[in-house]
Design a protein around this motif. Structure first.
Motif, PDB file in Angstrom:
ATOM      1  N   VAL A 224      11.304 -46.074 -32.935  1.00 16.76           N
ATOM      2  CA  VAL A 224      10.721 -45.842 -32.243  1.00 16.76           C
ATOM      3  C   VAL A 224       9.365 -46.520 -31.702  1.00 16.76           C
ATOM      4  N   VAL A 225       8.683 -47.777 -32.454  1.00 16.21           N
ATOM      5  CA  VAL A 225       8.537 -48.121 -32.075  1.00 16.21           C
ATOM      6  C   VAL A 225       8.476 -49.096 -31.443  1.00 16.21           C
ATOM      7  N   ALA A 226      10.046 -49.705 -31.183  1.00 11.17           N
ATOM      8  CA  ALA A 226       9.727 -50.794 -29.356  1.00 11.17           C
ATOM      9  C   ALA A 226       9.808 -49.777 -28.230  1.00 11.17           C
ATOM     10  N   LEU A 227      10.103 -47.965 -28.389  1.00 10.69           N
ATOM     11  CA  LEU A 227      10.087 -46.792 -26.755  1.00 10.69           C
ATOM     12  C   LEU A 227       8.932 -47.485 -27.037  1.00 10.69           C
ATOM     13  N   ILE A 228       8.023 -47.192 -27.907  1.00 17.15           N
ATOM     14  CA  ILE A 228       6.196 -46.679 -27.993  1.00 17.15           C
ATOM     15  C   ILE A 228       5.795 -48.325 -27.057  1.00 17.15           C
ATOM     16  N   GLY A 229       6.324 -49.776 -27.510  1.00 24.89           N
ATOM     17  CA  GLY A 229       5.190 -50.566 -26.849  1.00 24.89           C
ATOM     18  C   GLY A 229       6.529 -50.756 -25.743  1.00 24.89           C
ATOM     19  N   ILE A 230       7.396 -50.412 -25.155  1.00 25.99           N
ATOM     20  CA  ILE A 230       7.722 -50.482 -24.000  1.00 25.99           C
ATOM     21  C   ILE A 230       8.061 -49.237 -22.709  1.00 25.99           C
ATOM     22  N   TYR A 231       7.029 -48.738 -23.178  1.00 28.28           N
ATOM     23  CA  TYR A 231       6.893 -47.302 -22.517  1.00 28.28           C
ATOM     24  C   TYR A 231       5.005 -47.490 -22.241  1.00 28.28           C
ATOM     25  N   MET A 232       4.639 -48.627 -23.053  1.00 26.71           N
ATOM     26  CA  MET A 232       3.134 -48.417 -23.294  1.00 26.71           C
ATOM     27  C   MET A 232       2.268 -48.011 -21.898  1.00 26.71           C
ATOM     28  N   ASP A 233       2.686 -49.229 -21.815  1.00 25.20           N
ATOM     29  CA  ASP A 233       1.883 -49.046 -19.409  1.00 25.20           C
ATOM     30  C   ASP A 233       1.604 -47.627 -18.958  1.00 25.20           C
ATOM     31  N   THR A 234       2.676 -47.165 -19.419  1.00 30.66           N
ATOM     32  CA  THR A 234       2.866 -45.612 -18.923  1.00 30.66           C
ATOM     33  C   THR A 234       2.102 -44.757 -19.832  1.00 30.66           C
ATOM     34  N   VAL A 235       2.312 -44.492 -20.809  1.00 33.25           N
ATOM     35  CA  VAL A 235       1.708 -43.923 -21.675  1.00 33.25           C
ATOM     36  C   VAL A 235       0.314 -43.691 -21.809  1.00 33.25           C
ATOM     37  N   VAL A 236      -0.261 -44.649 -21.651  1.00 34.51           N
ATOM     38  CA  VAL A 236      -1.691 -44.610 -21.565  1.00 34.51           C
ATOM     39  C   VAL A 236      -2.459 -44.586 -20.099  1.00 34.51           C
ATOM     40  N   PRO A 237      -1.480 -44.903 -19.289  1.00 35.22           N
ATOM     41  CA  PRO A 237      -2.645 -44.226 -18.524  1.00 35.22           C
ATOM     42  C   PRO A 237      -2.326 -42.207 -18.382  1.00 35.22           C
ATOM     43  N   ALA A 238      -0.847 -41.905 -18.480  1.00 35.47           N
ATOM     44  CA  ALA A 238      -0.688 -40.642 -18.283  1.00 35.47           C
ATOM     45  C   ALA A 238      -1.747 -39.880 -19.380  1.00 35.47           C
ATOM     46  N   TYR A 239      -1.688 -40.717 -20.637  1.00 30.25           N
ATOM     47  CA  TYR A 239      -2.947 -39.710 -21.337  1.00 30.25           C
ATOM     48  C   TYR A 239      -4.006 -40.200 -21.087  1.00 30.25           C
ATOM     49  N   ARG A 240      -4.493 -41.027 -20.039  1.00 25.48           N
ATOM     50  CA  ARG A 240      -6.038 -41.020 -20.149  1.00 25.48           C
ATOM     51  C   ARG A 240      -6.574 -39.849 -18.944  1.00 25.48           C
ATOM     52  N   ARG A 241      -5.022 -40.414 -17.307  1.00 27.37           N
ATOM     53  CA  ARG A 241      -5.174 -38.822 -16.600  1.00 27.37           C
ATOM     54  C   ARG A 241      -5.432 -37.288 -17.310  1.00 27.37           C
ATOM     55  N   PHE A 242      -4.593 -36.816 -17.938  1.00 24.99           N
ATOM     56  CA  PHE A 242      -4.552 -35.808 -19.079  1.00 24.99           C
ATOM     57  C   PHE A 242      -6.195 -36.090 -19.640  1.00 24.99           C
ATOM     58  N   ARG A 243      -6.752 -36.600 -20.680  1.00 22.72           N
ATOM     59  CA  ARG A 243      -8.557 -36.190 -21.050  1.00 22.72           C
ATOM     60  C   ARG A 243      -8.952 -36.284 -19.615  1.00 22.72           C
ATOM     61  N   LYS A 244      -9.199 -36.756 -18.659  1.00 21.79           N
ATOM     62  CA  LYS A 244     -10.094 -36.967 -18.183  1.00 21.79           C
ATOM     63  C   LYS A 244      -9.943 -35.201 -17.266  1.00 21.79           C
ATOM     64  N   THR A 245      -8.363 -34.645 -17.306  1.00 17.76           N
ATOM     65  CA  THR A 245      -7.856 -33.165 -16.029  1.00 17.76           C
ATOM     66  C   THR A 245      -8.979 -32.086 -17.335  1.00 17.76           C
TER      67      THR A 245
END
Length: 252
Positions: A224-245
């Motif tokens: 799970v930790v490895a998957l978080i690292g793998i998709y970190m560059d995808t998850v963080v921008p998506a999270y920021r867009r969600f917060r902005k919305t």
């Protein structure tokens, strides 16, 4: 170790896609090793940690069932434990006398005669190959063994070679460890313990994972930790867009 796994995952963008499975396999291996060698010893301490609260509660008592050899000096044992802090009571409850395997005639004979040997025998049971005698209050196992041994020698011309004494020791829960340590130094281990502390330990043990299961879970956490690292560059921008919305909706 999880930081290392996370860092490996973040390097995915620099790896061929087929290497992702290798990263996950390494993450599982590292998580499993970390769980087995670093977390497992801590996990195994959970029952003792869970019982700490029960030990601190006033008036909690633990009842230790002791199966003692007839060679044990129960008077000396009673004196030793009664002088310790947290002692409540020490009672010799019964004796078990190993015999030979009875045939029906012998079984019926002992069923009839044992109760007449000593009036202090509270109750008795004649099993297939032993006799169990329950003791009256304030009547010791050594006294009961002597009367039975004397009768046995008179009738059979032989002496008893071995018997087992059953006793119950009641102590404060807070001092349970001290009594267990003292008994262990005398080569005695309680055959059963009943009380809040032991109940807490048993309940925790019954809910715990086995060593293999715990290791596999730790390996899964590594993945799970490895998957978080793998998709970190995808998850963080998506999270920021969600917060902005969400912030825009609140302003409306």
């Amino acid at each position: 170790m999880m930081v290392f796994v996370f860092s490996i995952g973040m390097l995915r963008q620099y790896m061929p896609k087929r290497e992702v499975l290798l990263v996950l396999a390494v993450a599982f291996l590292i998580g499993s090793i970390g769980g087995a060698f670093f977390l497992q010893p801590i996990y195994e301490e959970l029952p003792d940690m869970a019982s700490t609260i029960e030990k601190s509660m006033p008036n909690n008592e633990e009842k230790l069932s002791l199966d003692l050899s007839s060679s044990v000096d129960t008077d000396a044992l009673r004196k030793d434990v009664s002088s310790m802090k947290g002692f409540k009571s020490f009672d010799e409850t019964s004796i078990s006398i190993p015999m030979w395997h009875f045939n029906k005639m012998e079984h019926d004979y002992f069923e009839e005669i044992v109760g007449n040997i000593d009036s202090h025998y509270k109750n008795y049971t004649v099993a297939d190959d032993k006799i169990i005698i329950e003791l009256d209050d304030n009547y010791t196992a050594s006294q009961a063994l002597k009367t039975f041994s004397d009768w046995y020698k008179l009738v059979y011309g032989e002496t008893l070679s071995y018997a087992q004494i059953h006793a119950v020791l009641v102590v404060d829960s807070a001092n349970l460890d001290d009594f267990e340590h003292t008994l262990l130094n005398k080569g005695i281990v309680a055959s059963n313990i009943e009380g809040p502390v032991q109940n807490s330990v048993n309940a925790t043990n019954s809910s715990m994972l086995s060593n293999l299961q715990f290791t596999l879970v730790c390996g899964g956490i590594g993945v799970v930790v490895a998957l978080i690292g793998i998709y970190m560059d995808t998850v963080v921008p998506a999270y920021r867009r969600f917060r902005k919305t969400m912030n825009k909706k609140r302003k409306r």
